[in-house]
Design a protein around this motif. Structure first.
Motif, PDB file in Angstrom:
ATOM      1  N   ARG A   5      47.588  38.887  48.822  1.00 52.42           N
ATOM      2  CA  ARG A   5      47.036  38.840  50.217  1.00 52.42           C
ATOM      3  C   ARG A   5      45.639  39.634  50.012  1.00 52.42           C
ATOM      4  O   ARG A   5      44.711  39.327  50.919  1.00 52.42           O
ATOM      5  CB  ARG A   5      48.083  39.469  51.301  1.00 52.42           C
ATOM      6  N   ARG A   6      45.990  41.058  49.429  1.00 54.45           N
ATOM      7  CA  ARG A   6      44.629  41.606  49.052  1.00 54.45           C
ATOM      8  C   ARG A   6      43.418  41.024  48.436  1.00 54.45           C
ATOM      9  O   ARG A   6      42.326  41.147  49.131  1.00 54.45           O
ATOM     10  CB  ARG A   6      45.005  42.973  48.309  1.00 54.45           C
ATOM     11  N   ASP A   8      43.291  37.773  48.576  1.00 58.30           N
ATOM     12  CA  ASP A   8      42.689  36.520  49.398  1.00 58.30           C
ATOM     13  C   ASP A   8      41.760  37.291  50.507  1.00 58.30           C
ATOM     14  O   ASP A   8      40.887  36.500  50.617  1.00 58.30           O
ATOM     15  CB  ASP A   8      43.856  35.910  49.940  1.00 58.30           C
ATOM     16  N   MET A   9      41.924  38.369  51.031  1.00 53.06           N
ATOM     17  CA  MET A   9      41.188  38.717  51.947  1.00 53.06           C
ATOM     18  C   MET A   9      39.586  39.130  51.401  1.00 53.06           C
ATOM     19  O   MET A   9      38.516  39.054  51.860  1.00 53.06           O
ATOM     20  CB  MET A   9      41.774  40.162  52.506  1.00 53.06           C
ATOM     21  N   ILE A  10      39.689  39.722  50.139  1.00 52.24           N
ATOM     22  CA  ILE A  10      38.340  40.004  49.526  1.00 52.24           C
ATOM     23  C   ILE A  10      37.565  38.877  49.157  1.00 52.24           C
ATOM     24  O   ILE A  10      36.370  38.605  49.508  1.00 52.24           O
ATOM     25  CB  ILE A  10      38.763  40.893  48.209  1.00 52.24           C
ATOM     26  N   CYS A  11      38.290  37.762  48.350  1.00 51.68           N
ATOM     27  CA  CYS A  11      37.678  36.724  47.867  1.00 51.68           C
ATOM     28  C   CYS A  11      37.250  35.616  48.935  1.00 51.68           C
ATOM     29  O   CYS A  11      36.184  35.117  48.915  1.00 51.68           O
ATOM     30  CB  CYS A  11      38.505  36.046  46.694  1.00 51.68           C
ATOM     31  N   GLY A  12      38.189  35.563  49.978  1.00 47.85           N
ATOM     32  CA  GLY A  12      38.030  34.737  51.129  1.00 47.85           C
ATOM     33  C   GLY A  12      36.544  35.187  52.107  1.00 47.85           C
ATOM     34  O   GLY A  12      36.025  34.592  52.644  1.00 47.85           O
ATOM     35  N   ASP A  13      36.236  36.584  51.807  1.00 48.74           N
ATOM     36  CA  ASP A  13      35.090  36.866  52.439  1.00 48.74           C
ATOM     37  C   ASP A  13      33.675  36.453  51.908  1.00 48.74           C
ATOM     38  O   ASP A  13      32.433  36.740  52.098  1.00 48.74           O
ATOM     39  CB  ASP A  13      34.874  38.350  52.834  1.00 48.74           C
ATOM     40  N   LEU A  14      33.891  35.954  50.470  1.00 51.82           N
ATOM     41  CA  LEU A  14      32.698  35.895  49.655  1.00 51.82           C
ATOM     42  C   LEU A  14      32.192  34.304  49.928  1.00 51.82           C
ATOM     43  O   LEU A  14      32.827  33.492  49.954  1.00 51.82           O
ATOM     44  CB  LEU A  14      33.080  36.002  48.240  1.00 51.82           C
ATOM     45  N   PRO A  15      30.720  34.175  50.141  1.00 52.35           N
ATOM     46  CA  PRO A  15      30.064  32.992  50.539  1.00 52.35           C
ATOM     47  C   PRO A  15      30.347  31.905  49.478  1.00 52.35           C
ATOM     48  O   PRO A  15      30.106  32.089  48.223  1.00 52.35           O
ATOM     49  CB  PRO A  15      28.807  33.227  50.709  1.00 52.35           C
ATOM     50  N   LEU A  79      43.341  43.046  36.090  1.00 53.01           N
ATOM     51  CA  LEU A  79      43.781  44.153  36.536  1.00 53.01           C
ATOM     52  C   LEU A  79      44.863  44.111  37.055  1.00 53.01           C
ATOM     53  O   LEU A  79      45.432  43.153  37.701  1.00 53.01           O
ATOM     54  CB  LEU A  79      42.696  44.145  37.807  1.00 53.01           C
ATOM     55  N   PRO A  80      45.473  45.117  36.863  1.00 51.15           N
ATOM     56  CA  PRO A  80      46.728  45.518  37.304  1.00 51.15           C
ATOM     57  C   PRO A  80      46.933  45.312  38.969  1.00 51.15           C
ATOM     58  O   PRO A  80      46.216  45.733  39.612  1.00 51.15           O
ATOM     59  CB  PRO A  80      47.495  46.623  36.800  1.00 51.15           C
ATOM     60  N   GLU A  81      48.473  45.012  39.437  1.00 50.73           N
ATOM     61  CA  GLU A  81      48.587  44.848  40.863  1.00 50.73           C
ATOM     62  C   GLU A  81      48.209  46.339  41.470  1.00 50.73           C
ATOM     63  O   GLU A  81      48.051  46.226  42.778  1.00 50.73           O
ATOM     64  CB  GLU A  81      50.019  44.373  41.236  1.00 50.73           C
ATOM     65  N   LYS A  82      48.525  47.464  40.808  1.00 47.92           N
ATOM     66  CA  LYS A  82      48.242  48.599  41.377  1.00 47.92           C
ATOM     67  C   LYS A  82      46.812  49.184  41.576  1.00 47.92           C
ATOM     68  O   LYS A  82      46.514  50.150  42.257  1.00 47.92           O
ATOM     69  CB  LYS A  82      49.071  49.667  40.429  1.00 47.92           C
ATOM     70  N   THR A  83      45.833  48.365  41.015  1.00 50.17           N
ATOM     71  CA  THR A  83      44.490  48.654  41.324  1.00 50.17           C
ATOM     72  C   THR A  83      43.997  48.977  42.959  1.00 50.17           C
ATOM     73  O   THR A  83      44.402  48.224  43.682  1.00 50.17           O
ATOM     74  CB  THR A  83      43.600  47.385  40.894  1.00 50.17           C
ATOM     75  N   GLU A  84      43.311  50.081  42.808  1.00 49.78           N
ATOM     76  CA  GLU A  84      43.131  50.439  44.166  1.00 49.78           C
ATOM     77  C   GLU A  84      41.934  49.557  44.897  1.00 49.78           C
ATOM     78  O   GLU A  84      41.266  48.868  44.152  1.00 49.78           O
ATOM     79  CB  GLU A  84      42.558  51.913  44.329  1.00 49.78           C
ATOM     80  N   ASP A  85      42.105  49.342  46.162  1.00 46.50           N
ATOM     81  CA  ASP A  85      41.358  48.566  46.973  1.00 46.50           C
ATOM     82  C   ASP A  85      39.789  48.739  46.717  1.00 46.50           C
ATOM     83  O   ASP A  85      39.368  47.524  46.444  1.00 46.50           O
ATOM     84  CB  ASP A  85      41.468  48.739  48.417  1.00 46.50           C
ATOM     85  N   GLY A  86      39.231  49.698  46.528  1.00 42.82           N
ATOM     86  CA  GLY A  86      37.676  49.873  46.149  1.00 42.82           C
ATOM     87  C   GLY A  86      37.533  49.147  44.709  1.00 42.82           C
ATOM     88  O   GLY A  86      36.473  48.609  44.635  1.00 42.82           O
ATOM     89  N   GLU A  87      38.116  49.518  43.717  1.00 42.47           N
ATOM     90  CA  GLU A  87      38.178  49.022  42.475  1.00 42.47           C
ATOM     91  C   GLU A  87      38.130  47.462  42.564  1.00 42.47           C
ATOM     92  O   GLU A  87      37.458  46.773  41.731  1.00 42.47           O
ATOM     93  CB  GLU A  87      38.962  50.099  41.533  1.00 42.47           C
ATOM     94  N   LEU A  88      39.462  47.192  42.934  1.00 38.24           N
ATOM     95  CA  LEU A  88      39.623  45.808  42.936  1.00 38.24           C
ATOM     96  C   LEU A  88      38.487  44.885  43.618  1.00 38.24           C
ATOM     97  O   LEU A  88      38.133  43.833  43.167  1.00 38.24           O
ATOM     98  CB  LEU A  88      41.034  45.516  43.752  1.00 38.24           C
ATOM     99  N   ARG A  89      38.121  45.662  44.825  1.00 35.31           N
ATOM    100  CA  ARG A  89      36.969  44.777  45.448  1.00 35.31           C
ATOM    101  C   ARG A  89      35.561  44.757  44.535  1.00 35.31           C
ATOM    102  O   ARG A  89      35.116  43.535  44.425  1.00 35.31           O
ATOM    103  CB  ARG A  89      36.623  45.350  46.889  1.00 35.31           C
ATOM    104  N   HIS A  90      35.274  45.908  43.944  1.00 34.00           N
ATOM    105  CA  HIS A  90      34.154  45.916  42.998  1.00 34.00           C
ATOM    106  C   HIS A  90      34.203  45.010  41.801  1.00 34.00           C
ATOM    107  O   HIS A  90      33.479  44.501  41.682  1.00 34.00           O
ATOM    108  CB  HIS A  90      34.168  47.493  42.583  1.00 34.00           C
TER     109      HIS A  90
END
Length: 117
Positions: A5-6, A8-15, A79-90
């Protein structure tokens, strides 16, 4: 919130980003212009993303940010599932930008503009 879900939220916002299951069985492959920039396997944990080059991937693996991405070129990391939101987004946005930039000029022009966060 689940890891998928995390992502999907990040990638879903990418044009122009689209999610598919190209191999069946519960894989989530995120693509832009028909080229993959992120992939979650059906059973292995984490998400695989593209880095600019093998040297960057090696550095990120040595720094403990990610692991070698199975089945992918050496310029990809998992990237492991425990990756922090900021790093995952980056990492997801960087992978998206690399793949988007590799598209033909015509394919790039057909995509909505990318707003930097």
């Amino acid at each position: 919130m689940s890891f998928r879900r995390r992502v999907d939220m990040i990638c879903g916002d990418l044009p122009g980003a689209e999610k598919s299951d190209p191999w069946g069985g519960g894989h989530d492959a995120w693509k832009v212009g028909g080229k993959m920039f992120a992939c979650i396997g059906s059973s292995a944990p984490g998400i695989s993303v593209k880095t600019p080059d093998i040297e960057t991937a090696t550095m990120l693996i040595e720094a403990g940010v990610g692991n070698k991405a199975p089945y992918f070129h050496r310029s990809w990391i998992n990237l492991p599932e425990k990756t922090e939101d900021g790093e995952l987004r980056h990492r997801l946005c960087t992978s998206y930008d690399i793949v988007r930039a590799s598209l033909t000029k015509k394919a790039q022009a057909a995509l909505p503009a990318r707003e930097e966060a």
